[in-house]
Design an enzyme around this catalytic site. Structure first.
Site, PDB file in Angstrom:
ATOM      1  N   LYS A  12       0.837  -1.211   0.000  1.00 34.79           N
ATOM      2  CA  LYS A  12       0.000   0.000   0.000  1.00 34.79           C
ATOM      3  C   LYS A  12       0.869   1.256   0.000  1.00 34.79           C
ATOM      4  CE  LYS A  12      -4.204  -1.678   2.271  1.00 34.79           C
ATOM      5  NZ  LYS A  12      -5.076  -1.512   3.434  1.00 34.79           N
ATOM      6  N   LYS A  30      -5.120 -10.640  -5.864  1.00 32.29           N
ATOM      7  CA  LYS A  30      -6.341 -10.886  -5.080  1.00 32.29           C
ATOM      8  C   LYS A  30      -7.410  -9.835  -5.408  1.00 32.29           C
ATOM      9  CE  LYS A  30      -5.507  -8.274  -1.003  1.00 32.29           C
ATOM     10  NZ  LYS A  30      -5.747  -7.857   0.278  1.00 32.29           N
ATOM     11  N   LYS A  43     -10.661  -4.126  -2.668  1.00 37.25           N
ATOM     12  CA  LYS A  43     -11.464  -2.898  -2.727  1.00 37.25           C
ATOM     13  C   LYS A  43     -10.655  -1.769  -3.343  1.00 37.25           C
ATOM     14  CE  LYS A  43     -13.492  -3.842   1.746  1.00 37.25           C
ATOM     15  NZ  LYS A  43     -13.082  -3.631   3.126  1.00 37.25           N
TER      16      LYS A  43
END
Ligand code: TYM
Length: 335
Positions: free
Chosen positions: A113, A199, A202
């Site tokens: 991230k 994966k 969101k």
């Protein structure tokens, strides 16, 4: 004998998708009668990446309503909002001071991230797993049911609890309970519809990569129609066919069939036959959740009552554990 305690949570960032459902919430629902469950909406985690203050409260309610719509039963489970209980932030601070920085720097999810955030990466994003440890440890949780991507964070939680006990408690009377992860083999890693090696997430900028629990039948049909496949005829679960394996897995889970049954059913199919079958199955599986969600979200008072009662109950455990931790650290009681 008292039931074992379960705690888990989902962030109110965007819509819940099939990965969240099949990797986490569906498993919470299936096992809930065996445990004493606490399920929170982790809205403090939601601001570790840029967020919209205008939608945070509504997104939080949506997730709570979806927990209920997916089948969380208040007879077995308590639902609450993380930010409503200040002990979460407070314990996170106390645990920060016993957690070595390099344990956090090793976290894969932080590294992934942080790359996306560049210069703007916040201290909160690095500290995310300590807050998650606080969430779990405040409830003396025995088990934490999550998807595969949270495994490293749970190992960290165990390490933090063990380190705290080691430094501040007698071995016979530990202050923090060391929890066990509960990760099922099926559904623990649902992959993106546009890339079977990543994966479902969101934060993927492409809406086409995921099926959300509240997607309309048309949106579901469009996403499956356009999803990535491979040119091999006959469908099979195979390491070399990530997209095919993912779509067959989704079909198996959503139709409640074993992988063996699905492998046999689909071995001679082409995509032209399989995609409509998966579409129909996904729409049918999500329909009851969507109907129930609609009822719940329209009854705001009902939802607010549930979240208030959830907070009142959860606070008892959270404040008890926080008190134990502060005592072990040597704090005086407030005068
Ligand atoms: P979040 O909101 O990112 O994910 C919620 C749950 O969904 C699972 N999950 C998946 N499972 C299978 N396939 C996928 N593609 C997929 N994507 C997500 C996650 O593993 C998770 O179980 N850090 C947590 C939130 C959290 C938490 C906690 C969880 C905060 N405190 C305490 C448990 C206990 C998270 O990533 O949520």
């Amino acid at each position: 004998m008292a039931k074992q305690r379960v705690l888990s949570g989902v962030q109110p960032t965007g819509n819940l998708h099939l990965g969240n459902y099949l990797g986490a919430i569906r498993n919470w629902v299936e096992a809930q009668s065996e445990y004493d469950n606490y399920f929170c909406v982790v809205d403090l985690h939601a601001i570790t990446v840029p967020h919209d203050p205008k939608t945070l409260a509504a997104d939080t309610e949506t997730i709570a309503a979806l927990y209920l719509a997916c089948g969380i039963d208040l007879q077995y489970s308590t639902i609450f909002v993380q930010s409503h209980i200040s002990a979460h932030s407070e314990l996170a601070w106390l645990l920060n001071c016993v957690t070595p920085l390099n344990w956090l720097e090793r976290m894969i999810q932080f590294k992934e991230k942080a790359v996306k955030q560049g210069e703007n990466v916040s201290v909160g994003l690095l500290d995310y797993p300590v807050l998650m440890a606080a969430d779990i440890l405040l409830y003396d949780a025995d088990r934490v049911p999550v998807g595969e991507d949270q495994k490293q964070h749970l190992e960290l939680t165990r390490d933090i609890a063990a380190r705290f006990n080691d430094q501040f408690a007698n071995p016979e009377t530990p202050v923090l309970k060391v929890p066990e992860p509960l990760i099922r083999s099926e559904g623990a890693r649902v992959m993106s519809l546009t890339d079977g090696t990543r994966k479902m997430s969101k934060s993927d900028p492409s809406e086409m990569s995921r099926i959300n629990l509240l997607d309309s039948p048309d949106a579901i049909a469009k996403k499956i129609k356009r999803c990535k496949t491979d040119p091999i005829r006959g469908l099979s679960f195979s390491r070399d066919r990530p997209e095919c394996t993912n779509l067959l897995t989704l079909y198996a889970l959503l139709s409640n069939q074993s992988t063996a049954a699905v492998a046999a059913e689909c071995q001679d199919m082409g995509w032209g036959q399989f995609k409509p079958l998966l579409t129909e199955t996904a729409i049918a599986a999500l329909k009851p959740i969507q109907e129930k969600y609609k009822e719940i979200i329209e009854e705001r008072d009902y939802l607010e009552t549930i979240l208030r009662e959830g907070r009142e109950k959860a606070e008892i455990s959270a404040n008890d554990v926080l008190g134990r931790v502060k005592k072990a650290l040597g704090y005086s009681k407030p005068l």
